[in-house]
Design an enzyme around this catalytic site. Structure first.
Site, PDB file in Angstrom:
ATOM      1  CB  CYS A  76     -13.026   4.958 -30.185  1.00 17.46           C
ATOM      2  SG  CYS A  76     -12.085   5.002 -31.686  1.00 17.46           S
ATOM      3  N   GLY A 121       0.784  -1.231   0.000  1.00 16.26           N
ATOM      4  CA  GLY A 121       0.000   0.000   0.000  1.00 16.26           C
ATOM      5  C   GLY A 121       0.813   1.276   0.000  1.00 16.26           C
ATOM      6  CE1 TYR A 132      -0.892  -3.263  -8.780  1.00 17.30           C
ATOM      7  CE2 TYR A 132       0.063  -1.257  -7.895  1.00 17.30           C
ATOM      8  CZ  TYR A 132      -0.312  -2.567  -7.742  1.00 17.30           C
ATOM      9  OH  TYR A 132      -0.104  -3.191  -6.547  1.00 17.30           O
ATOM     10  CD  GLU A 175       1.157  -9.247   1.245  1.00 18.29           C
ATOM     11  OE1 GLU A 175       1.031 -10.443   1.500  1.00 18.29           O
ATOM     12  OE2 GLU A 175       0.186  -8.487   1.009  1.00 18.29           O
ATOM     13  N   PRO A 176       5.147  -4.775  -0.505  1.00 16.12           N
ATOM     14  CG  PRO A 176       7.383  -4.091  -0.563  1.00 16.12           C
ATOM     15  CD  PRO A 176       6.458  -5.097   0.070  1.00 16.12           C
ATOM     16  N   GLY A 177       4.400  -3.165  -3.579  1.00 21.45           N
ATOM     17  CA  GLY A 177       4.403  -3.321  -5.037  1.00 21.45           C
ATOM     18  C   GLY A 177       4.803  -2.005  -5.665  1.00 21.45           C
TER      19      GLY A 177
END
Ligand code: LLP
Length: 442
Positions: free
Chosen positions: A373, A261, A401, A305-307
């Site tokens: 579009c 987070g 992400y 749990e770092p992303g």
């Protein structure tokens, strides 16, 4: 350079002429954007646009920064593979001795392929199937979370099927609120993730009769892109209290997984997360917890749990201007990267700064938009130099992400990805080919 007059002029705004704040391994050298020691223009010319370009050394630097937080706690980081699962990126993370956090059998297989040992991979997820868990057990994965009583039963059934025991973390909903986009606040009351406090006792009653599941600890991941240290500390206090209460009941817990987070400042005006406040706060909370544990209880180890924190600012999208036009007093700058390459602005109203690859004074306001579009395909409003067709732009903070959420909507080819190290750049993923658009069809 003079304004073309197409964009609305903003000469009156002095801040607009300042160079943007960039991560350590991104800089303007004689007015040209460099990623580490490599020219962004050269990368775009060699590999085409749109292009994802990452700095490997920036990822290493981010990991060092995180380690300063983690080491005093003796905590172990498990990289959230979902943030960026490219093998080239995972290998860097693995070489830094981090573990991997996966939420599907697919992510487990990618992590194994990148070289993470199975005992350093956690399997999370609120909707695992028996096939997923049995498959993971077969691959040697040991630690699973469960976030409902059904998922607990499923772990037991999969263990029985594979005749293998698993260690489980119960994911608990802290019922906190956090200052982030509503889609990214997952610890709230009513969220689909985690068990509620009253459900914990149901799980504790069931666990002693299970043959293949052994409770290893608790898990609380409450959201993503959180910049307020106090929210992390609130949830850590909550977790420490749950652990104290369970230990007092004689439940032995070896792991407190605090999830990920950790946010980054996407916007120029945002302040980074105060890691020092976090380090001090965590230190106090866990010192107190250790002191409060009944004699003979194991001292639980802490997992994180770092992303995003590790990879987001290490990646940019290099993109070319394809059209400039005007309507209703607004100037549009159409670039060749859109919501198909970066879904975050359309999905979370996220801000990703767009900057020129060749620096000149920003004078005009543009709506920077993509070629897809959809009206939602808007990157945002930016003050830019008088850009023209063919100019190169960099969209910042696209390492997490972003490429992983890319789609082929509108028949778009997913871009190539390059990993820069010093003056060298390696292609880590080739651009889609047109035949990739129909390759799975029968
Ligand atoms: N652990 C669990 C259980 C998670 O669900 C997540 C992210 C993480 C760790 C890593 O969180 P991080 O440190 O990266 O914030 N697509 C969204 C982010 C979704 C995050 C989902 N879970 C975005 O683009 O902002």
């Amino acid at each position: 350079m003079e304004s073309t007059g197409i964009g609305r002029s903003v000469n009156q705004n002095p801040a607009a002429s300042e160079k943007p704040r960039l991560p350590e391994f991104f800089s303007y050298v004689r007015g040209a954007l460099q990623i580490d020691k490599t020219s962004a223009r050269k990368l775009a010319e060699t590999h085409g646009t749109p292009l994802y370009a990452y700095s490997g050394r920036q990822i290493e630097r981010n990991a060092q920064t995180l380690k300063k937080l983690i080491e005093p706690l003796g905590a172990e980081p498990y990289y959230a593979v979902k943030a960026n699962p490219r093998l080239g990126i995972l290998k860097i993370v693995k070489n830094l001795s981090l573990g991997a956090e996966a939420v599907s059998l697919g992510e487990i297989k990618i992590a194994l392929k990148a070289g993470f040992p199975p005992q350093k991979i956690l399997f999370n997820g609120n909707g695992k199937t028996i096939g997923d868990v049995a498959g993971a057990l077969k691959l040697g994965i040991k630690i699973f979370n469960f976030d409902s009583l059904d998922q607990l039963e499923l772990l037991e059934a999969a263990g029985k099927k594979q005749k293998t025991k698993c260690r489980a973390l119960i994911r608990i909903k802290p019922e906190n609120d956090s200052a982030t986009h509503p889609y990214l606040a997952v610890g709230k009351k009513g969220s689909k993730f985690g068990v509620t406090l009253p459900e914990i006792s149901g799980a504790m009653n069931r666990l002693p009769s299970l043959k293949y599941v052994e409770l290893a600890g608790i898990h609380t991941h409450f959201g993503s892109q959180i910049l307020d240290a106090e929210t992390f500390l609130e949830v850590a206090r909550f977790s420490a209290n749950v652990v104290k209460q369970l230990m007092a009941l004689g439940v032995k817990l070896e792991i407190i997984n605090l999830g990920g987070g950790f946010g980054i400042p996407y916007r120029e005006e945002q302040q980074p997360l105060e890691l020092e406040t976090l380090r001090r706060g965590y230190g106090e909370i866990f010192r107190e917890l250790r002191a409060a544990l009944p004699a003979g209880c194991p001292v639980p180890s802490i997992l994180l749990e770092p992303g995003r924190f590790l990879v987001a600012n290490a990646g940019v999208i290099l993109s070319r201007v394809v059209s400039i036009k005007k309507d209703a007093g607004r100037a549009f700058c159409v670039i060749d990267a859109g919501m198909t390459e970066n879904l975050r602005p359309a999905l979370y109203q996220a801000r990703h700064r767009a900057i020129p690859v060749d620096w000149s004074k920003p004078t005009d306001i543009f709506q920077v938009v993509g070629p897809v579009c959809e009206n939602a395909d808007i990157l945002g409003e930016f003050t830019l130099p008088p850009v023209k067709v063919g100019d190169l732009m960099a969209i910042l903070d696209c390492g997490a992400y972003t490429s992983v959420m890319a789609t082929t909507y509108n028949g778009r080819l997913r871009p190539a990805e390059v990993l820069v190290n010093g003056a060298k750049a390696n292609l880590i993923r080739r651009r889609d080919r047109y035949e990739d658009l129909w390759q799975n069809e029968t």
